[in-house]
Design an enzyme around this catalytic site. Structure first.
Site, short mmCIF file in Angstrom:
data_model
loop_
_atom_site.label_atom_id
_atom_site.label_comp_id
_atom_site.label_asym_id
_atom_site.label_seq_id
_atom_site.Cartn_x
_atom_site.Cartn_y
_atom_site.Cartn_z
N CYS A 101 4.67 2.95 -14.62
CA CYS A 101 3.41 2.61 -13.96
C CYS A 101 2.26 3.43 -14.53
O CYS A 101 1.17 2.90 -14.77
CB CYS A 101 3.53 2.83 -12.45
SG CYS A 101 2.09 2.31 -11.50
N CYS A 194 8.35 1.79 -4.64
CA CYS A 194 7.45 1.05 -3.74
C CYS A 194 7.82 -0.42 -3.61
O CYS A 194 7.59 -1.03 -2.57
CB CYS A 194 6.00 1.21 -4.20
SG CYS A 194 5.62 0.46 -5.81
#
Length: 392
Positions: A101, A194
């Site tokens: 990310c 997440c």
């Protein structure tokens, strides 16, 4: 400077944005909406990626007194992080989605958009130091240090990054947040993936890759010891959840030694067979220091560091470890550090392709010593670090 503060909704990014404003920058806050369907992601305000986090980020921006926007990055996130996560496990590797990310979203897609909009830099709440000398160093708070997941950044990306929290401990950040009246001062940190709402990584992968039964075999004898529903459900160094039908003759636990997608086989063996003395890696990011050189390497997030001789060229990255390490998993990052009293300096990183037991070196791979914790001198006492996290 005109800077964009990436605000996750947690305490770190809120204080980082406030400090950037205190430093005289023209700050705009932005929260990244990463879920195509927010209901499929983790719920509850945990510091990243939920609807509650978006609201927390907005409230923090209001308290700080900066403009705030939400950017929809769901498609980029799904393609570069979620799809990559699934593909890596399918290929028998153990990815780090937070690292990916940073590499593909926060310091690529977001930074590119920020520059296009006239911003000079991106501010984040990562615990790492980036000084005027341009060197990326460990945080003063070793327990919260995030330089490992930032080591994938290129020189050009680092030149556009600001990390205001590197000289503070997490406790100091929380105290400052409370003093500033930020409601996130005591908000728990996020430790979960997440995009896996229930924390069941194996179930998440099975839903996308399907069940593919295969053998679990003994690495020394080749005997079949059990069955698995998908080799993607395992990672090197894993001990729990193997469900073996045949116990070891000596009664000792077995560990995952390797995963072979081509034959859909998981190989297991005793702990000493995990020891490797040489690590090879690909796609190096290196910051100009000539190699080969002696340094220290970290083989997983929050893992121990070991001394090594590292060589980097266009063909890849090779680290010859001074003491064998265990649980080295393909797909994780290897990060090289130069020890320094002002904070260990990141020299570069690469993606691990394999670990090798080097019997020709004369090293007894069955007697691997526990390397030191980052920031703790050899002989110092740190918390024990495990192998690459098993798929739950």
């Amino acid at each position: 400077m005109r800077v964009l503060a990436a605000m996750s909704g947690g305490v770190d990014s809120a204080v980082a944005a406030a400090r950037a404003q205190d430093a005289g920058h023209d700050v705009t806050g932005v929260h990244l909406a990463l879920a195509r369907n927010p209901q499929t992601y983790r719920t509850g305000a945990r510091g990243c990626c939920t609807l509650e986090d978006s609201r927390d980020a907005r409230r923090a921006a209001d308290v700080i007194g900066i403009p705030f926007y939400v950017w929809d990055m769901a498609d980029q996130f799904h393609e570069n992080v979620v799809d990559d996560f699934v593909a890596e496990y399918a290929a028998g590797r153990t990815p780090n989605p937070c690292l990916r990310c940073n590499e593909k979203i926060k310091f690529a897609a977001v930074l590119d958009r920020a520059i296009a909009l006239g911003f000079d830099a991106v501010v984040t709440g990562h615990h790492a130091r980036l000084g005027a000398d341009g060197l990326l160093r460990r945080s003063v708070d070793i327990a919260k240090d995030q330089s490992y997941v930032l080591a994938v950044l290129t020189r050009a990306q680092l030149d556009r990054a600001i990390f205001p929290l590197g000289d503070s401990t997490k406790a100091q950040v929380r105290e400052e947040a409370a003093a500033r009246g930020l409601a996130v001062a005591e908000k728990p940190d996020s430790h979960d993936i997440c995009f896996i709402a229930d924390g069941d990584t194996r179930g998440f992968l099975a839903g996308r890759l399907g069940e593919t039964p295969g053998d679990i075999v003994d690495g020394r004898t080749g005997a079949v010891l059990g069955q698995h529903a998908g080799a993607y459900g395992y990672t090197v160094g894993q001990r729990k959840g193997l469900d073996l039908r045949v116990p070891a003759p000596d009664g000792r636990p077995r560990y995952v030694l390797s995963i072979t997608p081509k034959t859909n086989t998981v190989t297991v063996g005793p702990r000493e067979d995990l020891a490797v003395s040489t690590v090879t890696a690909e796609r190096p990011i290196w910051h100009g220091v000539a190699t080969p050189l002696a340094c220290e390497v970290q083989l997983r997030a929050h893992g121990e560091v070991v001394g090594a001789e590292v060589a980097v060229d266009d063909a890849g990255f090779i680290a010859r470890l001074r003491t064998p390490a265990r649980g080295v998993a393909a797909g994780q990052a290897i990060v090289a550090y130069q020890p320094d009293p002002d904070g260990d300096i990141v020299l570069g990183s690469a993606t691990i392709t394999a670990g090798h037991a080097d019997s020709s070196s004369g090293t007894d791979t069955g007697s691997a010593v526990e390397p030191r914790e980052p920031g703790v001198s050899v002989g110092g006492r740190g918390d024990e670090a495990g192998s690459a996290a098993p798929v739950a």
